[in-house]
Structures are given as C-alpha cells and as structure tokens.
Design an enzyme around this catalytic site. Sequence first.
Site: not given
Length: 130
Positions: A20, A28, A119
């Site tokens: 967590h 990319d 991205n």
Amino acid sequence: MRTSGLIHAELISALVGLRHTDTFAVSDSGLPVPAGVPVIDLGISYGFPGFVPVVELVLAEVTVEAAWGSADVAAANPQAADLLTNRLAAELIDHEEFKRRIGRCRFVVRTGEATPYANVLFRAGVPWLP
C-alpha cells in the site's frame, strides 16, 4: 504455470511485491529513469508493445488508488491522454515534477511505445475484502 494475463515473470514478481502506497510507473520507450530505479524493459521494437495494452494488463493484476501523468500529454498524445484522464482519472502534473516522482518509484515498466508522454505513475492500493 499461469493460464491467462501477464506471463512476464519479472513483472509479475514486481507487482506481487507492491505494498500500500508504493509507487510504480508504466512508461513509453523514451522516459528518462534515474539511476537506481529498476526498469522492467518490455520493449521489443518501437511501438511494440504499446503503452495502452501494457497498462490494461497491469491494471488487471494490481489494485491502484491513484494515478498521475504529464500535463503535456493533452496536446501531444490524444490516445494516451484519453486513457489517463477518462479511464484512469489521473491527475496531470508538470512534466518535470512527473520525472522527479519517477525517482521515488519501486520500479518502471518500459514499453516500446513511440509516442510522446505515454507515461503513468501509479500508487498501489489495497484490495480490501468485504
């Protein structure tokens, strides 16, 4: 042996190791990743595998509670912008800030994507059981 979904052993291992609030990214082919941040490189050639299919496969394997992308994606890459804003509800931030945050990731999954700003930075969530 897995029968569906991701079969990349290194990627599955990295995803299973998330806890967590850990952050990780799917990028990319050109995102600069700071030294020390592990990169799981899936790129075979420019454009393959693409950003969107890799994100979809990753999301089928992990719980995500937040996402961020570069604000520059809106003007430069409509397909990635659609995924980030409409499907992931990602917060779009300054690109330099995005790159700084990459330095704090547990790992980056590099695709073969050859379009700009494809991205996303994710924060792992918890799949609470009812």
